[in-house]
Scaffold this motif. Structure first.
Motif, short mmCIF file in Angstrom:
data_model
loop_
_atom_site.label_atom_id
_atom_site.label_comp_id
_atom_site.label_asym_id
_atom_site.label_seq_id
_atom_site.Cartn_x
_atom_site.Cartn_y
_atom_site.Cartn_z
N ALA A 94 0.83 -1.21 0.00
CA ALA A 94 0.00 0.00 0.00
C ALA A 94 0.86 1.26 0.00
O ALA A 94 1.95 1.28 0.57
CB ALA A 94 -0.92 0.01 1.22
N ALA A 97 -0.53 7.05 3.21
CA ALA A 97 -0.26 8.49 3.36
C ALA A 97 0.65 8.70 4.57
O ALA A 97 0.45 8.10 5.62
CB ALA A 97 -1.56 9.26 3.55
N ASP A 98 1.66 9.53 4.39
CA ASP A 98 2.59 9.78 5.49
C ASP A 98 1.96 10.63 6.59
O ASP A 98 2.33 10.51 7.75
CB ASP A 98 3.85 10.47 4.96
CG ASP A 98 4.67 9.53 4.09
OD1 ASP A 98 4.90 8.39 4.54
OD2 ASP A 98 5.05 9.92 2.97
N LEU A 128 4.22 -0.94 7.99
CA LEU A 128 5.27 -1.93 7.73
C LEU A 128 6.25 -2.01 8.90
O LEU A 128 6.57 -3.10 9.39
CB LEU A 128 6.01 -1.57 6.43
CG LEU A 128 7.22 -2.42 6.07
CD1 LEU A 128 6.83 -3.87 5.83
CD2 LEU A 128 7.91 -1.85 4.82
N LYS A 159 15.97 1.53 3.55
CA LYS A 159 14.59 1.27 3.98
C LYS A 159 14.45 -0.08 4.65
O LYS A 159 13.75 -0.23 5.65
CB LYS A 159 13.67 1.39 2.77
CG LYS A 159 12.24 1.67 3.11
CD LYS A 159 11.54 2.39 1.98
CE LYS A 159 11.92 3.86 1.92
NZ LYS A 159 11.20 4.57 0.88
N LYS A 163 13.01 -0.14 8.41
CA LYS A 163 11.69 -0.71 8.67
C LYS A 163 11.77 -2.05 9.38
O LYS A 163 10.78 -2.52 9.94
CB LYS A 163 10.92 -0.88 7.36
CG LYS A 163 10.89 0.36 6.50
CD LYS A 163 9.57 1.05 6.56
CE LYS A 163 9.57 2.25 5.64
NZ LYS A 163 8.27 2.91 5.59
O1 C5P Z 1 8.77 5.01 3.77
P1 C5P Z 1 8.11 4.61 2.51
O2 C5P Z 1 6.70 5.11 2.39
O3 C5P Z 1 8.88 4.87 1.27
O4 C5P Z 1 8.04 3.01 2.62
C1 C5P Z 1 7.32 2.27 1.72
C2 C5P Z 1 6.93 0.94 2.35
O5 C5P Z 1 6.46 1.15 3.68
C3 C5P Z 1 5.81 0.27 1.61
O6 C5P Z 1 5.94 -1.12 1.78
C4 C5P Z 1 4.59 0.80 2.35
O7 C5P Z 1 3.47 -0.05 2.21
C5 C5P Z 1 5.09 0.87 3.76
N1 C5P Z 1 4.47 1.93 4.58
C6 C5P Z 1 3.57 1.60 5.58
N2 C5P Z 1 3.05 2.59 6.37
C7 C5P Z 1 3.39 3.88 6.18
C8 C5P Z 1 4.30 4.23 5.17
C9 C5P Z 1 4.81 3.24 4.38
O8 C5P Z 1 3.25 0.41 5.74
N3 C5P Z 1 2.85 4.81 6.96
#
Ligand code: C5P
Length: 223
Positions: A94, A97-98, A128, A159, A163
């Motif tokens: 997915a 949204a940040d 994630l 990343k 993560k």
């Molecule tokens: O930090 P970024 O958005 O680039 O990381 C992308 C990965 O982190 C994707 O696998 C995305 O689904 C996940 N993600 C998440 N929750 C967030 C931001 C990203 O699970 N709030």
């Protein structure tokens, strides 16, 4: 019982964008179509897995043979993912949204002469990272995606560490490549020890190859 490289496994997939409400009629979103995540959910089901797909708002149809949980916001997506645990594999595609609007209103914001609304933002949970760092019920194999516009591999390696996941599928989403919303994808598989670049494939082919690879990487243990 099903056969295939993911037989006996429970796979949770996230897909699509999230919508973060501003007021009851407006939201913040992004250009994710959900095509790649939905293709992965479909391929995982075809590979014998029991699949829970947690999807943000998309126009692509629910894949057959998959349990789909429809959500709007990042907060709802995290809640649905945690409710679906335990799982053997998490594939979080997915485009979450940040930020969300911290002061989202219960009523439609009215236009006032010359006065602009003030939206204050709050950071959304990283789904994630949150699930990858769980001490209880962490899916043994966690896959994240990285949409980058430059230095794709280096950013994916950072990343992966940040993560706490086991594999990052990195793709170049600079607008010229047409990945977002398009039907094909050029990806790099990045683990702590390896980088593998695949040729440009359809999103369905990327999904099928990824699922086969995950079957090989996670072994044939049955829960
Ligand atoms: O930090 P970024 O958005 O680039 O990381 C992308 C990965 O982190 C994707 O696998 C995305 O689904 C996940 N993600 C998440 N929750 C967030 C931001 C990203 O699970 N709030």
């Amino acid at each position: 019982s099903p056969s295939g490289p993911l037989a006996g496994k429970h796979v949770i997939v996230t897909s699509g964008p999230t919508h973060e409400p501003i007021d009851p009629v407006r939201y913040i979103a992004n250009r994710s179509s959900g095509k790649q995540g939905h293709a992965i959910a479909k391929a995982a089901a075809e590979a014998g897995a029991r699949v829970t797909l947690v999807s943000g708002p998309v126009t692509v149809p629910d894949p057959a043979g998959v349990t789909v949980v429809h959500v709007e916001s990042a907060g709802e997506m995290l809640e649905a993912v945690e409710k679906a645990l335990p799982a053997d594999i998490g594939i979080f595609a997915a485009a979450v949204a940040d930020w969300r609007v911290a002061n989202a209103g219960g009523q439609k914001i009215k236009k006032k002469d010359g006065a602009l609304p003030n939206l204050s933002l709050a950071e959304n949970p990283d789904i994630l990272a949150t699930v990858s760092r769980r001490t209880e019920n962490r899916p043994p194999f966690m896959v994240g995606f990285a949409a980058e516009t430059e230095n794709v591999i280096a950013h994916a390696q950072q990343k992966l560490a940040k993560k706490g996941c086991d594999l990052i599928v990195a793709n170049d989403v600079s607008t010229a490549t047409g990945v977002m919303g398009g039907d094909s994808n050029t990806v790099h598989l990045v683990t702590a020890s390896d980088v593998e670049t695949w040729p440009t494939l359809s999103k369905a082919e990327v999904a099928k190859k990824l699922v086969e690879r995950l079957g090989a990487m996670t072994g044939d243990r049955k829960p």
